[in-house]
Design an enzyme around this catalytic site. Sequence first.
Site, PDB file in Angstrom:
ATOM      1  N   ARG A  29       0.818  -1.202   0.000  1.00  0.00           N
ATOM      2  CA  ARG A  29       0.000   0.000   0.000  1.00  0.00           C
ATOM      3  C   ARG A  29       0.862   1.267   0.000  1.00  0.00           C
ATOM      4  O   ARG A  29       0.706   2.135  -0.859  1.00  0.00           O
ATOM      5  CB  ARG A  29      -0.870   0.002   1.254  1.00  0.00           C
ATOM      6  CG  ARG A  29      -1.734   1.215   1.454  1.00  0.00           C
ATOM      7  CD  ARG A  29      -2.181   1.297   2.927  1.00  0.00           C
ATOM      8  NE  ARG A  29      -2.328  -0.030   3.470  1.00  0.00           N
ATOM      9  CZ  ARG A  29      -3.328  -0.844   3.178  1.00  0.00           C
ATOM     10  NH1 ARG A  29      -4.273  -0.435   2.383  1.00  0.00           N
ATOM     11  NH2 ARG A  29      -3.360  -2.048   3.709  1.00  0.00           N
ATOM     12  N   THR A  30       1.770   1.376   0.953  1.00  0.00           N
ATOM     13  CA  THR A  30       2.588   2.577   1.079  1.00  0.00           C
ATOM     14  C   THR A  30       3.493   2.750  -0.140  1.00  0.00           C
ATOM     15  O   THR A  30       3.642   3.841  -0.681  1.00  0.00           O
ATOM     16  CB  THR A  30       3.441   2.511   2.366  1.00  0.00           C
ATOM     17  OG1 THR A  30       2.581   2.344   3.480  1.00  0.00           O
ATOM     18  CG2 THR A  30       4.252   3.769   2.555  1.00  0.00           C
ATOM     19  N   LYS A  55      24.670 -10.048   2.769  1.00  0.00           N
ATOM     20  CA  LYS A  55      26.123 -10.214   2.826  1.00  0.00           C
ATOM     21  C   LYS A  55      26.728  -9.378   3.942  1.00  0.00           C
ATOM     22  O   LYS A  55      27.936  -9.360   4.114  1.00  0.00           O
ATOM     23  CB  LYS A  55      26.734  -9.819   1.479  1.00  0.00           C
ATOM     24  CG  LYS A  55      26.275 -10.692   0.315  1.00  0.00           C
ATOM     25  CD  LYS A  55      26.937 -10.251  -0.985  1.00  0.00           C
ATOM     26  CE  LYS A  55      26.240 -10.877  -2.187  1.00  0.00           C
ATOM     27  NZ  LYS A  55      26.388 -10.047  -3.406  1.00  0.00           N
ATOM     28  N   ARG A  59      11.530   2.371   3.961  1.00  0.00           N
ATOM     29  CA  ARG A  59      10.782   1.661   4.993  1.00  0.00           C
ATOM     30  C   ARG A  59      11.753   0.676   5.643  1.00  0.00           C
ATOM     31  O   ARG A  59      12.411  -0.100   4.942  1.00  0.00           O
ATOM     32  CB  ARG A  59       9.604   0.910   4.359  1.00  0.00           C
ATOM     33  CG  ARG A  59       9.013  -0.255   5.162  1.00  0.00           C
ATOM     34  CD  ARG A  59       8.222   0.158   6.390  1.00  0.00           C
ATOM     35  NE  ARG A  59       7.101   0.980   6.070  1.00  0.00           N
ATOM     36  CZ  ARG A  59       5.824   0.612   6.236  1.00  0.00           C
ATOM     37  NH1 ARG A  59       5.545  -0.570   6.759  1.00  0.00           N
ATOM     38  NH2 ARG A  59       4.845   1.424   5.902  1.00  0.00           N
ATOM     39  N   HIS A  62       6.085   7.494  11.227  1.00  0.00           N
ATOM     40  CA  HIS A  62       5.543   7.293   9.883  1.00  0.00           C
ATOM     41  C   HIS A  62       4.884   8.617   9.512  1.00  0.00           C
ATOM     42  O   HIS A  62       3.669   8.731   9.438  1.00  0.00           O
ATOM     43  CB  HIS A  62       4.525   6.143   9.922  1.00  0.00           C
ATOM     44  CG  HIS A  62       4.115   5.644   8.567  1.00  0.00           C
ATOM     45  ND1 HIS A  62       4.533   6.228   7.390  1.00  0.00           N
ATOM     46  CD2 HIS A  62       3.320   4.610   8.201  1.00  0.00           C
ATOM     47  CE1 HIS A  62       4.011   5.578   6.372  1.00  0.00           C
ATOM     48  NE2 HIS A  62       3.277   4.590   6.832  1.00  0.00           N
TER      49      HIS A  62
END
Lengths: 314, 314, 314
Positions: free
Chosen positions: C55-56, C85, C106, C134
């Site tokens: 969604r975001t 890694k 994110r 957020h």
Amino acid sequence: MLEHILSTRQFLDRNALAGIFKRAEKLESADKRGRIPKLLKDKILSCVFYEPSTRTRFSFESALLKLGGQVISTESAGHFSSAIKGETLEDSIRIISGYSDIIVLRHYEAGAAERAAKVSSVPVINAGDGSGEHPTQALLDLYTIKKEIGRVDNFKIAMAGDLLCGRTVHSLIYLLSASRNVEIRLVSPRELRLPEKYKSFLKSREMKFFESDRLEEVLPKIDVLYMTRIQKERFSSARLYERVKNSFVLDGKMLAKLNKHAVIMHPLPRVNEISRVVDSDKRAAYFRQAKNGLYIRMALLSFLADGLLSRRKI
Amino acid sequence: MLEHILSTRQFLDRNALAGIFKRAEKLESADKRGRIPKLLKDKILSCVFYEPSTRTRFSFESALLKLGGQVISTESAGHFSSAIKGETLEDSIRIISGYSDIIVLRHYEAGAAERAAKVSSVPVINAGDGSGEHPTQALLDLYTIKKEIGRVDNFKIAMAGDLLCGRTVHSLIYLLSASRNVEIRLVSPRELRLPEKYKSFLKSREMKFFESDRLEEVLPKIDVLYMTRIQKERFSSARLYERVKNSFVLDGKMLAKLNKHAVIMHPLPRVNEISRVVDSDKRAAYFRQAKNGLYIRMALLSFLADGLLSRRKI
Amino acid sequence: MLEHILSTRQFLDRNALAGIFKRAEKLESADKRGRIPKLLKDKILSCVFYEPSTRTRFSFESALLKLGGQVISTESAGHFSSAIKGETLEDSIRIISGYSDIIVLRHYEAGAAERAAKVSSVPVINAGDGSGEHPTQALLDLYTIKKEIGRVDNFKIAMAGDLLCGRTVHSLIYLLSASRNVEIRLVSPRELRLPEKYKSFLKSREMKFFESDRLEEVLPKIDVLYMTRIQKERFSSARLYERVKNSFVLDGKMLAKLNKHAVIMHPLPRVNEISRVVDSDKRAAYFRQAKNGLYIRMALLSFLADGLLSRRKI
């Protein structure tokens, strides 16, 4: 005016079909001249794939980009989205339809595309819903027949392999009911025969069909050979599988029996049901068939764009 | 005219190399002025990554987008595509080449890019094929040397770390054979020495090289330090690893021994073989090196576009 | 001039907020007319998601594409990139910022966006950092309140559900300190009350708030109902969960008690804390709220572009 593309059964009108095929041809020829009209300029396509299919996704994305639009895409919505947190498909589609102009949906459940269309504020294209439908595949299959043998009527087609579960076979059977004078050979091991439901459909449309479990017998008599994958895991016993598997492999020996004017199709991916030696035979049309998918999808997207445009005018 | 970019060995012509570097410089300067020519307008790049590499993928995608093209992309073709259903790389590439103008392929098997090029109808760029090659990396490495020390000839370079398995070291060794009067120090633990195959190549080209297992001894004498990662799991015993590991970490103490005019490179990702304190030293070129990859890839893509254009004319 | 968007606390200036909301409104109206100005033409946005959020991500990508820019994107950087890694977030961001003009990040760790901003050569937008912030969600929440009830001051809001861990609740509480005369009802099971830290913040800003564990009591008295998900696994005993769960489900019966002029919001995804029957009620604003996210993000991106432009002039 197309609103959603959910089922092959939306495309049984011969005029509509001819219109789609004509536009696909025009777009192919425009592509070759490097002059595709930007019919979907500033339009955003969401590719929402709950199960992966690089081929189908790439084909839709390429189609949209060539028409001047843009793409937002998820390869595996099932693992990555809020589906894990328990969000329904309907909620996801409601939201995504606010971010895009067209949604292409691949889902593992039959009926998913229809559910999505009910709540979406933009057109939804079914790119395969479980054991349900895959209408753009059936359209590109018939388009390939038209391009390869020059007509959509008056031909003999053998569908071979797993007719029990093959979604593309089922979709194509519906679509062939729009053609005239088609004769269908259903060639499969006894365990993988076409479900009764589709045979009833064929009967109700008075379409000629025959069942067989011997591929080599039908090869000399057909215009189109539509091969599909037989999966080992479908068989209850390994012995049974060993017994049947070679009768459904198109190798050099089998190829020799095929009608000289016939065309070989396959929805792909193939594993070993068509040997590599067949690839260089000019009757092998399966890679051309995959490419035709690009132009059929461009045609469908451009028809949806017509709808989008007329909605905007309102 | 470039058709495919598969191996460093395609780039051993000094004039061709100079042409690529010149175009990379021009594109960098155009980028800074915000005036990149849209040389790949309407072209579609497929990024087909069978193993993930966000850095390499982003670098190619950004390069193509800046040149005006569009991208279709899969992050992990191995898990997501029909590869799971048993489709060969060749079949996948045949189909994808019908949907795009250029393919960038990352694969886990050496030779994959060459196999892809054989069946592709569009140019293929090898973005790393297992223990094979990674030609665009070697090109950006040499380009970085040119930009940092002002020349592609007459320098001393130490390659340090895992010379046994380091794909970028192997590719760079091939490419350095196009330079004149280069002296190579191969610095590694005994267990991770350069394979005989590459030493034979160096001898056949009459290139000067020395092997050593002591990094601090070479540091004062070199113009370029090319560091690579040493992986703990390469060692048969933990004791062995503990013994060697510190000799191959560039920390503040080691840095003090490095030639004042030298430049520090690394193909990245680094783990701890270069300490964070080194980052602020002006000799640390590894982040500039990563950025150079963008312009080298833009240059290569634009040369491929020349080929595409001339093919269209035909 | 915006440099990075990291925390809600950057947006407590009422004039700045009004400016963002005004631009979001303009962009929405431009979108409806199909005439969005291409303010981010030739700009490349990197979406770097270490945890998935379709969604975001879609909302940011759509916003950027509509503004004329391009996107490079990774759905799950944690599994796919060189993070495996052992590369640090800082190294990844340093490199990616060389390939793009804006980064949307994110991450699963609080503070990640701030760490990224320290090393990035381009603006970073925090799209959620673990239990941290957020900010774009809080902005779209307040924007939705403004659009739905016509004002950002003088209202009563109930925040219901998991106030202990709900990142969006915490961010919105900070942002509401920019509003005047807001009364907050904190409605949660005792186990999921708002942390002391946020209550101290409310007190220090002299904001009125009350705690309650009975949703039905507050429903008639509020202007905004902000629902969040209650997760079963938060409860130490299944019995405890069974006891409270029904008091925090907005079903038809509860809906009847809600103030006729109130508006129902939810950051989504919802599971069953809002029954499907509520969706058709005109007070249900959560899908409009998701759509508002598109325009708020377009507004923020366009402000960042202003900054990019002025930096180029220098």
